[in-house]
Design a protein around this motif. Sequence first.
Motif, PDB file in Angstrom:
ATOM      1  N   VAL A 131     -23.565  31.332   2.464  1.00  0.00           N
ATOM      2  CA  VAL A 131     -22.138  31.686   2.500  1.00  0.00           C
ATOM      3  C   VAL A 131     -21.865  33.063   1.886  1.00  0.00           C
ATOM      4  CG1 VAL A 131     -21.134  29.379   2.643  1.00  0.00           C
ATOM      5  CG2 VAL A 131     -21.836  30.268   0.426  1.00  0.00           C
ATOM      6  N   THR A 132     -22.867  33.930   1.852  1.00  0.00           N
ATOM      7  CA  THR A 132     -22.614  35.251   1.274  1.00  0.00           C
ATOM      8  C   THR A 132     -22.494  36.316   2.364  1.00  0.00           C
ATOM      9  OG1 THR A 132     -24.967  35.625   0.989  1.00  0.00           O
ATOM     10  CG2 THR A 132     -23.779  34.775  -0.903  1.00  0.00           C
ATOM     11  N   GLN A 133     -21.761  37.387   2.018  1.00  0.00           N
ATOM     12  CA  GLN A 133     -21.483  38.418   3.010  1.00  0.00           C
ATOM     13  C   GLN A 133     -22.340  39.665   2.791  1.00  0.00           C
ATOM     14  OE1 GLN A 133     -18.755  37.139   1.120  1.00  0.00           O
ATOM     15  NE2 GLN A 133     -17.795  38.819   0.043  1.00  0.00           N
ATOM     16  N   VAL A 134     -23.461  39.471   2.126  1.00  0.00           N
ATOM     17  CA  VAL A 134     -24.315  40.633   1.869  1.00  0.00           C
ATOM     18  C   VAL A 134     -25.712  40.396   2.429  1.00  0.00           C
ATOM     19  CG1 VAL A 134     -23.109  41.371  -0.206  1.00  0.00           C
ATOM     20  CG2 VAL A 134     -24.927  39.695  -0.394  1.00  0.00           C
ATOM     21  N   ALA A 135     -26.427  41.490   2.599  1.00  0.00           N
ATOM     22  CA  ALA A 135     -27.836  41.394   2.995  1.00  0.00           C
ATOM     23  C   ALA A 135     -28.560  42.591   2.403  1.00  0.00           C
ATOM     24  CB  ALA A 135     -27.958  41.401   4.514  1.00  0.00           C
ATOM     25  N   VAL A 136     -29.800  42.364   2.007  1.00  0.00           N
ATOM     26  CA  VAL A 136     -30.621  43.469   1.507  1.00  0.00           C
ATOM     27  C   VAL A 136     -31.896  43.507   2.341  1.00  0.00           C
ATOM     28  CG1 VAL A 136     -31.912  44.380  -0.453  1.00  0.00           C
ATOM     29  CG2 VAL A 136     -29.726  43.250  -0.835  1.00  0.00           C
ATOM     30  N   ILE A 137     -32.161  44.667   2.909  1.00  0.00           N
ATOM     31  CA  ILE A 137     -33.372  44.801   3.721  1.00  0.00           C
ATOM     32  C   ILE A 137     -34.166  45.997   3.228  1.00  0.00           C
ATOM     33  CG2 ILE A 137     -34.231  45.336   6.041  1.00  0.00           C
ATOM     34  CD1 ILE A 137     -31.726  43.591   6.932  1.00  0.00           C
ATOM     35  N   LYS A 138     -35.464  45.761   3.022  1.00  0.00           N
ATOM     36  CA  LYS A 138     -36.285  46.831   2.459  1.00  0.00           C
ATOM     37  C   LYS A 138     -37.056  47.545   3.554  1.00  0.00           C
ATOM     38  CE  LYS A 138     -36.694  44.788  -2.049  1.00  0.00           C
ATOM     39  NZ  LYS A 138     -37.469  43.902  -2.880  1.00  0.00           N
ATOM     40  N   ASP A 139     -37.080  48.864   3.426  1.00  0.00           N
ATOM     41  CA  ASP A 139     -37.902  49.676   4.310  1.00  0.00           C
ATOM     42  C   ASP A 139     -39.125  50.073   3.482  1.00  0.00           C
ATOM     43  OD1 ASP A 139     -39.138  51.602   5.766  1.00  0.00           O
ATOM     44  OD2 ASP A 139     -37.309  52.693   6.307  1.00  0.00           O
ATOM     45  N   HIS A 140     -40.209  49.294   3.640  1.00  0.00           N
ATOM     46  CA  HIS A 140     -41.386  49.511   2.787  1.00  0.00           C
ATOM     47  C   HIS A 140     -42.072  50.831   3.087  1.00  0.00           C
ATOM     48  CE1 HIS A 140     -41.216  45.543   0.874  1.00  0.00           C
ATOM     49  NE2 HIS A 140     -40.791  45.111   2.042  1.00  0.00           N
ATOM     50  N   GLU A 141     -41.917  51.320   4.328  1.00  0.00           N
ATOM     51  CA  GLU A 141     -42.570  52.591   4.658  1.00  0.00           C
ATOM     52  C   GLU A 141     -41.875  53.775   3.985  1.00  0.00           C
ATOM     53  OE1 GLU A 141     -42.639  52.393   8.927  1.00  0.00           O
ATOM     54  OE2 GLU A 141     -43.863  50.566   8.745  1.00  0.00           O
ATOM     55  N   ARG A 142     -40.544  53.756   4.008  1.00  0.00           N
ATOM     56  CA  ARG A 142     -39.805  54.873   3.399  1.00  0.00           C
ATOM     57  C   ARG A 142     -39.378  54.578   1.959  1.00  0.00           C
ATOM     58  NH1 ARG A 142     -35.110  56.695   7.411  1.00  0.00           N
ATOM     59  NH2 ARG A 142     -34.995  54.462   7.848  1.00  0.00           N
ATOM     60  N   HIS A 143     -39.835  53.437   1.431  1.00  0.00           N
ATOM     61  CA  HIS A 143     -39.473  53.006   0.067  1.00  0.00           C
ATOM     62  C   HIS A 143     -37.967  53.007  -0.153  1.00  0.00           C
ATOM     63  CE1 HIS A 143     -43.693  53.087  -0.862  1.00  0.00           C
ATOM     64  NE2 HIS A 143     -43.755  54.306  -0.358  1.00  0.00           N
ATOM     65  N   LEU A 144     -37.273  52.418   0.786  1.00  0.00           N
ATOM     66  CA  LEU A 144     -35.808  52.370   0.695  1.00  0.00           C
ATOM     67  C   LEU A 144     -35.337  50.930   0.658  1.00  0.00           C
ATOM     68  CD1 LEU A 144     -34.543  54.928   3.370  1.00  0.00           C
ATOM     69  CD2 LEU A 144     -34.185  55.025   0.904  1.00  0.00           C
ATOM     70  N   LYS A 145     -34.243  50.720  -0.029  1.00  0.00           N
ATOM     71  CA  LYS A 145     -33.629  49.396  -0.026  1.00  0.00           C
ATOM     72  C   LYS A 145     -32.241  49.565   0.567  1.00  0.00           C
ATOM     73  CE  LYS A 145     -32.455  46.808  -3.821  1.00  0.00           C
ATOM     74  NZ  LYS A 145     -32.684  46.116  -5.097  1.00  0.00           N
ATOM     75  N   MET A 146     -32.011  48.903   1.676  1.00  0.00           N
ATOM     76  CA  MET A 146     -30.701  49.047   2.313  1.00  0.00           C
ATOM     77  C   MET A 146     -29.853  47.818   1.997  1.00  0.00           C
ATOM     78  SD  MET A 146     -31.613  50.466   6.070  1.00  0.00           S
ATOM     79  CE  MET A 146     -33.150  49.629   6.279  1.00  0.00           C
ATOM     80  N   ALA A 147     -28.622  48.065   1.517  1.00  0.00           N
ATOM     81  CA  ALA A 147     -27.732  46.940   1.226  1.00  0.00           C
ATOM     82  C   ALA A 147     -26.573  46.969   2.218  1.00  0.00           C
ATOM     83  CB  ALA A 147     -27.217  47.050  -0.195  1.00  0.00           C
ATOM     84  N   PHE A 148     -26.196  45.808   2.676  1.00  0.00           N
ATOM     85  CA  PHE A 148     -25.105  45.692   3.639  1.00  0.00           C
ATOM     86  C   PHE A 148     -24.061  44.742   3.075  1.00  0.00           C
ATOM     87  CE2 PHE A 148     -29.108  46.388   5.666  1.00  0.00           C
ATOM     88  CZ  PHE A 148     -28.864  47.344   6.632  1.00  0.00           C
ATOM     89  N   GLY A 149     -22.813  45.100   3.205  1.00  0.00           N
ATOM     90  CA  GLY A 149     -21.752  44.204   2.743  1.00  0.00           C
ATOM     91  C   GLY A 149     -20.611  44.201   3.738  1.00  0.00           C
ATOM     92  N   SER A 150     -20.295  43.037   4.272  1.00  0.00           N
ATOM     93  CA  SER A 150     -19.195  42.936   5.224  1.00  0.00           C
ATOM     94  C   SER A 150     -18.894  41.464   5.463  1.00  0.00           C
ATOM     95  CB  SER A 150     -19.581  43.587   6.559  1.00  0.00           C
ATOM     96  OG  SER A 150     -18.682  43.176   7.566  1.00  0.00           O
ATOM     97  N   TYR A 151     -17.610  41.153   5.649  1.00  0.00           N
ATOM     98  CA  TYR A 151     -17.291  39.766   5.988  1.00  0.00           C
ATOM     99  C   TYR A 151     -17.902  39.376   7.327  1.00  0.00           C
ATOM    100  CZ  TYR A 151     -14.040  39.545   2.081  1.00  0.00           C
ATOM    101  OH  TYR A 151     -13.496  39.521   0.834  1.00  0.00           O
ATOM    102  N   PHE A 152     -18.211  40.372   8.164  1.00  0.00           N
ATOM    103  CA  PHE A 152     -18.834  40.043   9.448  1.00  0.00           C
ATOM    104  C   PHE A 152     -20.278  39.562   9.269  1.00  0.00           C
ATOM    105  CE2 PHE A 152     -15.591  43.237  10.861  1.00  0.00           C
ATOM    106  CZ  PHE A 152     -14.747  42.295  11.426  1.00  0.00           C
ATOM    107  N   LEU A 153     -20.818  39.720   8.056  1.00  0.00           N
ATOM    108  CA  LEU A 153     -22.172  39.213   7.803  1.00  0.00           C
ATOM    109  C   LEU A 153     -22.172  37.746   7.383  1.00  0.00           C
ATOM    110  CD1 LEU A 153     -23.936  42.174   5.997  1.00  0.00           C
ATOM    111  CD2 LEU A 153     -24.381  41.320   8.284  1.00  0.00           C
ATOM    112  N   LEU A 154     -20.991  37.197   7.138  1.00  0.00           N
ATOM    113  CA  LEU A 154     -20.937  35.761   6.849  1.00  0.00           C
ATOM    114  C   LEU A 154     -21.430  35.017   8.082  1.00  0.00           C
ATOM    115  CD1 LEU A 154     -17.411  35.417   5.193  1.00  0.00           C
ATOM    116  CD2 LEU A 154     -19.580  34.797   4.134  1.00  0.00           C
TER     117      LEU A 154
END
Lengths: 415, 175, 393
Positions: free
Chosen positions: A150-173
């Motif tokens: 029931v959360t509206q966030v997601a975290v996805i890691k780009d291991h090649e570029r050493h990046l952590k992408m965070a997403f926040g939106s009610y559309f992610l529920l």
Amino acid sequence: MIVPDYYEFCCRVKLLAGHDALERMADVLAERGIKKPLIVTDKGVAGAGLIDIVSKALSVSLNAHLVADTVPPDSDLRVVNELAAFYRDEGCDAVIAVGGGSVMDTAKGINIIVSENAADLMAFSGVGALKRPLKPMVAVPTTAGTGSEVTQVAVIKDHERHLKMAFGSYFLLPDMAVLDSRMTLTVPPFITAMTGMDAISHAMEAYYCLQKNPLSDAHSLAALSLLYRNLPVVTETPGDREARLEMAVGACLAGIAFSNSMVGMVHNLGHATGSVCGVPHGLCMAIFLPYGLEYNMHKRGDIMGELLLPLAGEAEYRETPREQRAKKVVSLVRRMNSKLNELTGGRHARCLREVVDRDGVPMVPREVLPEIARAALLDGASVYNPEEADYDDNVMVLEAAWEGEPLDRGKVKGG
Amino acid sequence: MELVRDVQAGKKPFKRAYVGIFLWFTGKAVQAAARSDEQVKREFDALPDDFAFSMGCLPNGPWMVVGKEEGAVKYLGGNPEGRHQHLRLKIKNLEAAFLILTFQESTAMATVRNRIITDGELPHALAVMRVLDIVEVYLLPRRIAKLAVKRYPRWPLKRKLFGRFAVYTRTLLGF
Amino acid sequence: MNPESPISFTCLVKINSGDRALENLPMELSGFDAARPLIITGKDAADRKALRTLIRAFGDSGMTFGLFDGVTDTTDLAVIDVLKRTCLEKDYDAIIALGGAEIVDAAKVLNVSLSLKVPDARKISAETPIRGRLRPLMVVLTAGATGLETSSVSRFEGMVFRSEYLAPNLVVIDPRLADMGDGKRIAESGLAALGRLVEAHISTDKNPFRDAYSFTAIRLIAENLKDAVAGHGGKKAATAVGNGVAMSGCVFSNTGAFLLHKLGQVVYDVRRIHPGLTMSMAMLDVLDLYRRRDGHDLAALFHPLAGDEEFALSRPEDRVDGALSLLRRLIADVRDAMGKDTPRNLREAGVPWYMMEDVLERLEADPDGPYLRPLAERMWGEEPSHLKKGQPT
């Protein structure tokens, strides 16, 4: 009941719960015209036979579905891209995430790519970058704890570029969260215990931290009465279906509460301990929860005292003088941790020095506490904690949590 | 007669001007505090060399931009376009900005009340919020600042008096 | 919680409540990629005042929006069709409904006709399938609400539309509109919400997700309605009641219509009396009836009505009586605060007997008719002897 000067509350998720919730999920999907969903999961979940149960439930109402079980323990952009391509090539029309946090995050990432026709997920990272509903997504949690259904966030890691992408939106529920007792029946006691404490920490922090509101409060209280009663039961008797279902519902209620009112110091220190020492999240929550309560008690004692009612029931609430209730809540949390420690043969650690890895090696040596205290300053949960916590405050709390001694509340700098 | 008529949203020139002036003032004060206050200096030292952040109102401003240039923290004007910012603190509307800049709500409280969208990395946002809290303690009388920050700091008299004097003079004279 | 009964709960409505909530509307619209809303409202004085506040709240947003301020109780599908065509011509990309149920009902039907791309809105009926998401619809609640604004139901021209997608995406409760100095409207609004909430909270199919909403809403109304009506609690009390009213719609979407709701609705349909007033006349009688039927958990009402301390002090066997007496006192207090001339029954409310016959006829057509009819008769004030035959015992 406290109505804050301003608050927002949103949980646009269809919630299905029961011993046959998966079958009802399949019916709803068919009603909504879904023809070929993609089940996203990991090898552990599939290996435990849970996907067979989901597949069987789906096949009653739907003619086709596919399964992808390649989600790694830590979300990975490469896997997200691969599975999104698979979804498109196979002409799927919905994602069903069966698993824990990483599976949910991966499913959300896939959904952004296939819904927005995105070449680069990065373009949709941050808060509010998504502007329209995504394709249908269903979340089927396989532990009772994280509330990530029931959360509206997601975290996805780009291991090649050493990046952590965070997403926040009610559309992610997710469009639907499905709480089926069969999904948690086989979770071993140690995991059951700490994920259950994770849920209890969500409900409690949501209740006393700064963004509390009437609806998050009601979700917290309802969650606590279910969780506190059932957690020892499911730890001791993993096959108890009724208790498992009540745990799943309780954890979901707690998830709704905290995703609308946020969490504080317990998560703050927990995230930091997790990232510095690799201690499982649920265990950190269990250990830090009494300290979060003690640290903030001078500001939120009355509010914390209200938690005694769902935890202990009317008689104990009535018999405890008002000014003692918050302290009683802390002692009940400690008592729960001790009980879980006993039921798991000591694996459910009660303090940081008791946390050991598979080989019995301590995971949190005392000398890393300053590093954890510094890392905690970088965590966003501090904004919602009632009292300020600087480096020295964090060290003080960590020391006590390492020893397993109650916090000396006289040392908390009041503001 | 037409059933539906078009209406143009009005303007709020007074509040807009107020918010614009106070954003400018806050930007200048951050620049001043970064030179006078050790803690603010340390916060900026820990940030990247080309760090810049902006704070302002959606949808049409006003904005303030503050960033590091050749090692010094500077107020970089009111135009957030054309310059990379590591962090944008986007206040949802002019009224919310007015609440914050009339110190009826602290930045942290405004975040708790969903009035600010934080666009950027969290550690950066937390550092900037700590800086803004310190600046508020310098600029505001204790009675008001106590409402604006969670824990009013126990500073030595020297830091409080001289610090406040230095931040005010530097802000107003711009050095 | 009864795990054997399947649990399902959906609430697609986001709640924004409190100080300057209206000013967030442009931001909320942009979250849906919308920038040109159509505002729909009515013509009465309160709606006009609310509209001025709403328009001011858009200040500095640079937005242009459409305004239709002509919703009345005679607004029909022909008007909806014209509005639909106007929306398409002028590219309005979202709807903001400002006001009570009539206005919101019209907005919901307009949204159906726009989103489903119905060629002729006059052909829409309750059978029109609504199986997917509609365009963004936001509701700005005023003191004139009935509680159904936030629900997944729309009543329009005698038809009842139902679909979870009908519920608005957002409800805004702003203190400036929750309290406009009209205690009577707040009372009616709060009582209507309370009636539906009470029925849901004791219903046979317990549901912890729905109960979280009904518990909160009953508590907010119990704690604040009297003060809000009497004007003592200021904007805070009225806003708290507004919150309860908004939540009641979310609860109603997940229960359906029970006895009190049906009574309120039928009397409204025949005589345009606010359902809140009707429900306040019948609430205790209805609860008494539920008490005698199996499976209704009247004791569950005691905690939200009494608060934690009283609840902890009470004995479980006393909670039903306790809840009923608290409700009786609450209703009496609210009615007192509304003023001396508040009608005690439908006769005093100006329902002549010939209209009452219409009410009774409609109620009789309902599956719950045998229960509803005697209740309605009592609400009228006295029982004409020729109507006594055929009542259930």
